[in-house]
Design a protein around this motif. Sequence first.
Motif, PDB file in Angstrom:
ATOM      1  N   ALA A  93      -3.609  -1.323  -8.325  1.00  0.00           N
ATOM      2  CA  ALA A  93      -4.971  -0.805  -8.168  1.00  0.00           C
ATOM      3  C   ALA A  93      -4.888   0.526  -7.430  1.00  0.00           C
ATOM      4  O   ALA A  93      -3.822   0.908  -6.936  1.00  0.00           O
ATOM      5  CB  ALA A  93      -5.838  -1.803  -7.406  1.00  0.00           C
ATOM      6  N   GLU A  94      -6.018   1.223  -7.372  1.00  0.00           N
ATOM      7  CA  GLU A  94      -6.013   2.582  -6.810  1.00  0.00           C
ATOM      8  C   GLU A  94      -7.152   2.760  -5.820  1.00  0.00           C
ATOM      9  O   GLU A  94      -8.238   2.206  -5.984  1.00  0.00           O
ATOM     10  CB  GLU A  94      -6.160   3.577  -7.976  1.00  0.00           C
ATOM     11  CG  GLU A  94      -6.183   5.029  -7.558  1.00  0.00           C
ATOM     12  CD  GLU A  94      -5.860   5.971  -8.728  1.00  0.00           C
ATOM     13  OE1 GLU A  94      -5.257   5.535  -9.728  1.00  0.00           O
ATOM     14  OE2 GLU A  94      -6.235   7.148  -8.638  1.00  0.00           O
ATOM     15  N   CYS A  95      -6.899   3.553  -4.808  1.00  0.00           N
ATOM     16  CA  CYS A  95      -7.948   3.939  -3.863  1.00  0.00           C
ATOM     17  C   CYS A  95      -8.318   5.390  -4.176  1.00  0.00           C
ATOM     18  O   CYS A  95      -7.460   6.268  -4.171  1.00  0.00           O
ATOM     19  CB  CYS A  95      -7.437   3.829  -2.431  1.00  0.00           C
ATOM     20  SG  CYS A  95      -8.646   4.348  -1.209  1.00  0.00           S
ATOM     21  N   VAL A  96      -9.593   5.664  -4.438  1.00  0.00           N
ATOM     22  CA  VAL A  96      -9.962   6.983  -4.965  1.00  0.00           C
ATOM     23  C   VAL A  96     -10.274   8.019  -3.887  1.00  0.00           C
ATOM     24  O   VAL A  96     -10.570   9.164  -4.204  1.00  0.00           O
ATOM     25  CB  VAL A  96     -11.169   6.903  -5.928  1.00  0.00           C
ATOM     26  CG1 VAL A  96     -10.839   6.032  -7.117  1.00  0.00           C
ATOM     27  CG2 VAL A  96     -12.425   6.418  -5.218  1.00  0.00           C
ATOM     28  N   GLY A 130      -3.970   6.912  -3.136  1.00  0.00           N
ATOM     29  CA  GLY A 130      -3.588   5.619  -2.580  1.00  0.00           C
ATOM     30  C   GLY A 130      -3.403   4.615  -3.712  1.00  0.00           C
ATOM     31  O   GLY A 130      -4.279   4.480  -4.565  1.00  0.00           O
ATOM     32  N   LEU A 131      -2.265   3.960  -3.726  1.00  0.00           N
ATOM     33  CA  LEU A 131      -2.015   2.917  -4.730  1.00  0.00           C
ATOM     34  C   LEU A 131      -1.750   1.602  -4.016  1.00  0.00           C
ATOM     35  O   LEU A 131      -1.183   1.583  -2.919  1.00  0.00           O
ATOM     36  CB  LEU A 131      -0.810   3.268  -5.605  1.00  0.00           C
ATOM     37  CG  LEU A 131      -0.934   4.482  -6.519  1.00  0.00           C
ATOM     38  CD1 LEU A 131       0.355   4.648  -7.326  1.00  0.00           C
ATOM     39  CD2 LEU A 131      -2.133   4.360  -7.455  1.00  0.00           C
ATOM     40  N   LEU A 132      -2.171   0.526  -4.659  1.00  0.00           N
ATOM     41  CA  LEU A 132      -1.945  -0.797  -4.093  1.00  0.00           C
ATOM     42  C   LEU A 132      -1.294  -1.672  -5.153  1.00  0.00           C
ATOM     43  O   LEU A 132      -1.619  -1.562  -6.336  1.00  0.00           O
ATOM     44  CB  LEU A 132      -3.268  -1.470  -3.704  1.00  0.00           C
ATOM     45  CG  LEU A 132      -4.108  -0.870  -2.588  1.00  0.00           C
ATOM     46  CD1 LEU A 132      -4.898   0.317  -3.090  1.00  0.00           C
ATOM     47  CD2 LEU A 132      -5.045  -1.924  -2.024  1.00  0.00           C
ATOM     48  N   GLU A 133      -0.401  -2.516  -4.712  1.00  0.00           N
ATOM     49  CA  GLU A 133       0.076  -3.558  -5.605  1.00  0.00           C
ATOM     50  C   GLU A 133      -0.264  -4.877  -4.927  1.00  0.00           C
ATOM     51  O   GLU A 133       0.121  -5.104  -3.769  1.00  0.00           O
ATOM     52  CB  GLU A 133       1.585  -3.408  -5.867  1.00  0.00           C
ATOM     53  CG  GLU A 133       2.016  -4.119  -7.131  1.00  0.00           C
ATOM     54  CD  GLU A 133       3.496  -3.918  -7.463  1.00  0.00           C
ATOM     55  OE1 GLU A 133       4.218  -3.277  -6.674  1.00  0.00           O
ATOM     56  OE2 GLU A 133       3.919  -4.427  -8.509  1.00  0.00           O
ATOM     57  N   LEU A 187       0.867  -1.173   0.000  1.00  0.00           N
ATOM     58  CA  LEU A 187       0.000   0.000   0.000  1.00  0.00           C
ATOM     59  C   LEU A 187       0.905   1.224   0.000  1.00  0.00           C
ATOM     60  O   LEU A 187       1.897   1.250   0.729  1.00  0.00           O
ATOM     61  CB  LEU A 187      -0.826  -0.073   1.289  1.00  0.00           C
ATOM     62  CG  LEU A 187      -1.835   0.997   1.611  1.00  0.00           C
ATOM     63  CD1 LEU A 187      -2.909   1.065   0.549  1.00  0.00           C
ATOM     64  CD2 LEU A 187      -2.473   0.696   2.987  1.00  0.00           C
ATOM     65  N   ARG A 188       0.571   2.215  -0.830  1.00  0.00           N
ATOM     66  CA  ARG A 188       1.360   3.447  -0.777  1.00  0.00           C
ATOM     67  C   ARG A 188       0.492   4.678  -0.999  1.00  0.00           C
ATOM     68  O   ARG A 188      -0.608   4.593  -1.520  1.00  0.00           O
ATOM     69  CB  ARG A 188       2.499   3.499  -1.791  1.00  0.00           C
ATOM     70  CG  ARG A 188       2.471   2.507  -2.873  1.00  0.00           C
ATOM     71  CD  ARG A 188       3.495   2.856  -3.933  1.00  0.00           C
ATOM     72  NE  ARG A 188       4.318   1.709  -4.244  1.00  0.00           N
ATOM     73  CZ  ARG A 188       5.635   1.705  -4.158  1.00  0.00           C
ATOM     74  NH1 ARG A 188       6.289   2.775  -3.796  1.00  0.00           N
ATOM     75  NH2 ARG A 188       6.312   0.622  -4.470  1.00  0.00           N
ATOM     76  N   ILE A 227      -3.814   4.563 -13.235  1.00  0.00           N
ATOM     77  CA  ILE A 227      -4.119   3.214 -12.737  1.00  0.00           C
ATOM     78  C   ILE A 227      -5.621   3.082 -12.461  1.00  0.00           C
ATOM     79  O   ILE A 227      -6.284   2.197 -12.996  1.00  0.00           O
ATOM     80  CB  ILE A 227      -3.282   2.915 -11.471  1.00  0.00           C
ATOM     81  CG1 ILE A 227      -1.786   2.888 -11.839  1.00  0.00           C
ATOM     82  CG2 ILE A 227      -3.724   1.592 -10.840  1.00  0.00           C
ATOM     83  CD1 ILE A 227      -0.844   2.861 -10.641  1.00  0.00           C
ATOM     84  N   GLY A 228      -6.162   3.998 -11.662  1.00  0.00           N
ATOM     85  CA  GLY A 228      -7.605   3.971 -11.413  1.00  0.00           C
ATOM     86  C   GLY A 228      -8.390   4.160 -12.706  1.00  0.00           C
ATOM     87  O   GLY A 228      -9.473   3.595 -12.893  1.00  0.00           O
TER      88      GLY A 228
END
Length: 375
Positions: free
Chosen positions: A47-50, A33-36, A9-10, A300-301
């Motif tokens: 993936a992305e957290c919006v 927020g980005l996730l791998e 998570l970043r 990404i999102g």
Amino acid sequence: MICVERIVLREIRLPLKEPFRISSGVLSHRRIGLLELFDSSGASVWAECVADDLPNYSPETIDTCWIAIQQWVAPRVLGRRFDGARDAQAVLEQDFRGHNMAKAAVEMGLWGLEATIRALPLARLVGGVREEIDVGISLGIQQTPALLVQKAQEALADGYRKVKIKIGPGKDVEYLAAARSALGAEAPLMADANNAYSLDDADHLARFDEFKLMMIEQPLAWDDLVRHAELQRRLKTPLCLDESITSVDRARDMVALGAGQIVNIKPGRVGGFTQSIAIHDYCEATGVPVWCGGMFESGIGRAYNVALASMSNFRKPGDTSPSARYWEQDVVAPEWTMNGGGRMKVPLDQPGIGVAVDVERVEHLTVRSAVLSRT
Ligand code: OSB
Ligand code: MG
């Protein structure tokens, strides 16, 4: 089969090309927020957290999502075997209220992962049927009507198929009138009020009927349906709901009450793709058009939004603008682009989310990170 072993998570910070003003606040850079997600097979996906900095669109923020993903969402998914991404929603919903954007970030990641593992384009996995999607632009509240007209003219010249104008009290009639008269009767215009009005403004909002807008998006409170239904009875212009539609049940309520005629689907707002598809399918069966909203996603999102918007009932242009509308440089390659006809290609020639992430650039933009694995 999918089995997520680890999630990185970043948070990254990306400055917007220009600040964006809506009725409930102004945005000049994006905390994203980005996730791998790493599968036990060795496959991985981004993936992305919006969620954004402040709770002025929904109650969630990037900080609440950070906690929710670490403490409640990731632990439900890590090490668990899923036959397909479609099975994740039930696991995330059981005795776990709200936190849709946090859930969606991981749930959509599972869809991305399934597409990657099965070597399918994400758009195909979700049942998309379009090779290209129609693109709209969302224009923030401008200093003057003349400035809005200039931006809207540029957008139409660029090819955008819908121009959405952010409005609020004192920044509405003049702006909409100027846009309609400068752009002509046929220009595809709509307005988004982000909850800036109350039912007491119904007569005022009824004046907008003369501008022949495609729709007015979410004029009343962020969680309201009943007052929107009353307002809809007093307007000719269709209402479109954004904030209020948090699940397929809310879409059913919208239709039952007559609270709106069009739905803006943002997968983050509704907890992910399984819920988005349910809303899509319900609306399609009921004759309610949907379109894909945006939350200033990075590339990404955006990949997830584009895949979703390729489904059949996404019948109006979405807020799925190309990368260059937002960023000096996106975090993906290739960047998202739009042709002169206002269309964006759905990446169908490669498996997964269809874009590569510029990992070095993401590293450089990262302000915090956490590695989540099964404890
Ligand atoms: O209401 O649709 C909205 C951006 C942030 C929060 C809420 C909204 C928006 C937009 C931007 O309208 C759409 C985009 O990503 O281009
Ligand atoms: Mg909106």
